[in-house]
Design an enzyme around this catalytic site. Structure first.
Site, PDB file in Angstrom:
ATOM      1  N   GLY A  14      48.591  -0.375   4.533  1.00 41.01           N
ATOM      2  CA  GLY A  14      48.645  -1.169   3.307  1.00 41.01           C
ATOM      3  C   GLY A  14      49.982  -1.817   3.031  1.00 41.01           C
ATOM      4  O   GLY A  14      50.107  -2.629   2.112  1.00 41.01           O
ATOM      5  N   ARG A  16      53.580  -4.096   3.928  1.00 43.83           N
ATOM      6  CA  ARG A  16      53.788  -5.466   4.419  1.00 43.83           C
ATOM      7  C   ARG A  16      53.716  -5.521   5.940  1.00 43.83           C
ATOM      8  O   ARG A  16      53.051  -6.386   6.516  1.00 43.83           O
ATOM      9  CB  ARG A  16      55.149  -5.984   3.944  1.00 43.83           C
ATOM     10  CG  ARG A  16      55.224  -6.271   2.452  1.00 43.83           C
ATOM     11  CD  ARG A  16      56.639  -6.525   2.008  1.00 43.83           C
ATOM     12  NE  ARG A  16      57.471  -5.333   2.198  1.00 43.83           N
ATOM     13  CZ  ARG A  16      58.769  -5.280   1.948  1.00 43.83           C
ATOM     14  NH1 ARG A  16      59.395  -6.373   1.532  1.00 43.83           N
ATOM     15  NH2 ARG A  16      59.458  -4.166   2.120  1.00 43.83           N
ATOM     16  N   GLU A  38      46.685   5.396   5.985  1.00 43.42           N
ATOM     17  CA  GLU A  38      47.549   5.338   4.811  1.00 43.42           C
ATOM     18  C   GLU A  38      47.788   6.759   4.312  1.00 43.42           C
ATOM     19  O   GLU A  38      47.089   7.698   4.692  1.00 43.42           O
ATOM     20  CB  GLU A  38      46.941   4.480   3.690  1.00 43.42           C
ATOM     21  CG  GLU A  38      47.529   3.080   3.574  1.00 43.42           C
ATOM     22  CD  GLU A  38      49.016   3.077   3.224  1.00 43.42           C
ATOM     23  OE1 GLU A  38      49.538   4.126   2.783  1.00 43.42           O
ATOM     24  OE2 GLU A  38      49.673   2.037   3.417  1.00 43.42           O
ATOM     25  N   GLY A 102      58.302   1.712  15.843  1.00 37.88           N
ATOM     26  CA  GLY A 102      59.260   0.739  15.338  1.00 37.88           C
ATOM     27  C   GLY A 102      60.016   1.249  14.130  1.00 37.88           C
ATOM     28  O   GLY A 102      60.822   0.526  13.550  1.00 37.88           O
ATOM     29  N   THR A 103      59.767   2.488  13.741  1.00 39.36           N
ATOM     30  CA  THR A 103      60.479   3.124  12.637  1.00 39.36           C
ATOM     31  C   THR A 103      61.962   3.227  12.977  1.00 39.36           C
ATOM     32  O   THR A 103      62.328   3.538  14.111  1.00 39.36           O
ATOM     33  CB  THR A 103      59.907   4.532  12.387  1.00 39.36           C
ATOM     34  OG1 THR A 103      58.500   4.435  12.158  1.00 39.36           O
ATOM     35  CG2 THR A 103      60.572   5.201  11.205  1.00 39.36           C
ATOM     36  N   ASN A 128      63.792  -3.027  17.540  1.00 36.08           N
ATOM     37  CA  ASN A 128      63.287  -4.345  17.164  1.00 36.08           C
ATOM     38  C   ASN A 128      62.314  -4.817  18.244  1.00 36.08           C
ATOM     39  O   ASN A 128      62.634  -4.756  19.432  1.00 36.08           O
ATOM     40  CB  ASN A 128      64.461  -5.325  17.022  1.00 36.08           C
ATOM     41  CG  ASN A 128      64.071  -6.593  16.307  1.00 36.08           C
ATOM     42  OD1 ASN A 128      63.177  -7.314  16.745  1.00 36.08           O
ATOM     43  ND2 ASN A 128      64.742  -6.887  15.202  1.00 36.08           N
ATOM     44  N   HIS A 159      69.375  -8.005   5.533  1.00 33.48           N
ATOM     45  CA  HIS A 159      67.955  -7.736   5.333  1.00 33.48           C
ATOM     46  C   HIS A 159      67.614  -7.798   3.844  1.00 33.48           C
ATOM     47  O   HIS A 159      68.483  -7.847   2.987  1.00 33.48           O
ATOM     48  CB  HIS A 159      67.574  -6.353   5.880  1.00 33.48           C
ATOM     49  CG  HIS A 159      67.442  -6.311   7.371  1.00 33.48           C
ATOM     50  ND1 HIS A 159      68.527  -6.116   8.195  1.00 33.48           N
ATOM     51  CD2 HIS A 159      66.363  -6.449   8.183  1.00 33.48           C
ATOM     52  CE1 HIS A 159      68.124  -6.129   9.456  1.00 33.48           C
ATOM     53  NE2 HIS A 159      66.819  -6.334   9.480  1.00 33.48           N
ATOM     54  N   HIS A 160      66.335  -7.720   3.576  1.00 36.86           N
ATOM     55  CA  HIS A 160      65.800  -7.758   2.215  1.00 36.86           C
ATOM     56  C   HIS A 160      66.257  -6.547   1.396  1.00 36.86           C
ATOM     57  O   HIS A 160      66.694  -5.525   1.936  1.00 36.86           O
ATOM     58  CB  HIS A 160      64.270  -7.804   2.269  1.00 36.86           C
ATOM     59  CG  HIS A 160      63.683  -6.711   3.112  1.00 36.86           C
ATOM     60  ND1 HIS A 160      63.373  -5.461   2.618  1.00 36.86           N
ATOM     61  CD2 HIS A 160      63.377  -6.666   4.437  1.00 36.86           C
ATOM     62  CE1 HIS A 160      62.886  -4.697   3.580  1.00 36.86           C
ATOM     63  NE2 HIS A 160      62.880  -5.413   4.702  1.00 36.86           N
ATOM     64  N   LYS A 163      65.037  -2.680   2.114  1.00 32.74           N
ATOM     65  CA  LYS A 163      65.351  -1.888   3.320  1.00 32.74           C
ATOM     66  C   LYS A 163      66.198  -0.682   2.928  1.00 32.74           C
ATOM     67  O   LYS A 163      67.171  -0.818   2.178  1.00 32.74           O
ATOM     68  CB  LYS A 163      66.074  -2.744   4.359  1.00 32.74           C
ATOM     69  CG  LYS A 163      66.257  -2.024   5.697  1.00 32.74           C
ATOM     70  CD  LYS A 163      66.652  -2.995   6.789  1.00 32.74           C
ATOM     71  CE  LYS A 163      66.875  -2.281   8.118  1.00 32.74           C
ATOM     72  NZ  LYS A 163      65.645  -1.615   8.606  1.00 32.74           N
ATOM     73  N   THR A 170      68.445  -2.445  14.533  1.00 30.19           N
ATOM     74  CA  THR A 170      68.780  -3.522  15.465  1.00 30.19           C
ATOM     75  C   THR A 170      70.288  -3.681  15.610  1.00 30.19           C
ATOM     76  O   THR A 170      70.803  -3.865  16.722  1.00 30.19           O
ATOM     77  CB  THR A 170      68.149  -4.840  15.004  1.00 30.19           C
ATOM     78  OG1 THR A 170      66.733  -4.680  14.934  1.00 30.19           O
ATOM     79  CG2 THR A 170      68.486  -5.979  15.954  1.00 30.19           C
TER      80      THR A 170
END
Length: 273
Positions: A14, A16, A38, A102-103, A128, A159-160, A163, A170
């Protein structure tokens, strides 16, 4: 693993990133969306995963139990949080399932748990999954071998606001690539913060700077600065789909592999360039 389509399960369906992983899994030939997961109590449980991702009905419902989906997937794709990923890792190891991880934000014990599990299952673990970022890592190795001994090296990442770890995985991978090319250990030469009267820059160090703002998907720059010139190698991501596509591509690449720890450079065959 199956000879037919590789069936993938998406963790954090659920979120992004989870939604874009679902889209990527539905789009790539040779991959089948087998399951979506989830957390317990999430309002999205029971939803159709495809509809959740804006890709139409798939018949795959979002579940909260790994036991409920264990027969529905071959490879588990996880971009969640370290503690959750390690729980998923133990389950996948027990049941012989491949993983794409990818965590970011693992401590050394978490990284060791992943290395240990790779003795029994096949894992792609990368900071990444963007093709461009992994090409950049290769370029950084080359640049460091030519310029690293006489330039000041700085890594800047943005980053946003949501995060939760810094520096980014990365950015750390960039530092590791540069340090390795210079026959150094990153932990011995990294400088993660500067404040107050710091004195002059210590030669041979690799500096890190972090920005957290707005909705920046991900920007990374490595700077090799000398007197009179500097080289900057930059990657900018404008959509999370680049990471999702790379992760699903990695799941497909794992087909037929029983065990081992790999990264995106293996998937893209970059090690020998």
């Amino acid at each position: 693993m199956h000879d037919a389509n590789i069936r993938v399960a998406i963790a954090g369906a659920g979120g992004r990133m989870g939604r874009q992983l679902i889209q990527a899994a539905l789009a790539l030939e040779g991959v089948q969306l087998g399951a979506a997961l989830e957390r317990e109590g999430a309002s999205l449980l029971g939803s159709d995963a495809g509809e959740l991702a804006g890709a139409g009905k798939t018949g795959v419902t979002v579940q909260s139990s790994l036991d409920a989906i264990k027969d529905d997937f071959d490879v588990f794709i996880d971009f969640t949080r370290p503690e959750g990923t390690l729980n998923h890792l133990a389950f996948c190891r027990q049941h012989g399932k491949g993983m794409v991880i990818g965590t970011t934000g693992f401590d050394e014990a978490g990284k060791q748990a992943i290395r240990d599990a790779a003795a029994d299952i096949a894992i792609v673990f990368a900071a990444n999954f963007s093709v461009g970022v992994n090409v950049m890592l290769k370029l950084l190795e080359k640049a460091a071998k030519v310029m690293g001994d006489y330039t000041d090296i700085e890594i800047i990442e943005a980053h946003h606001r949501h995060k939760v770890d810094a520096p980014s995985g990365t950015a750390l991978a960039m530092g590791e690539a540069i340090a390795h090319a210079l026959d150094k250990d990153l932990k011995d030469c990294a400088v993660y913060s500067r404040e107050g009267h710091t004195g002059e820059r210590v030669p041979g160090t690799i500096g890190f700077a972090t920005v957290r703002a707005g909705d920046i998907v991900g920007e990374h720059t490595a700077m090799f600065a000398d007197i009179g010139e500097r080289l900057e190698i930059t990657h900018k991501a404008s959509s999370r789909m680049t990471f999702a596509n790379g992760a699903v591509r990695s799941a497909l690449w794992l087909s037929g592999k029983e065990s081992g720890l790999f990264d995106m450079r293996d998937v893209l065959d970059l090690h020998n360039l």
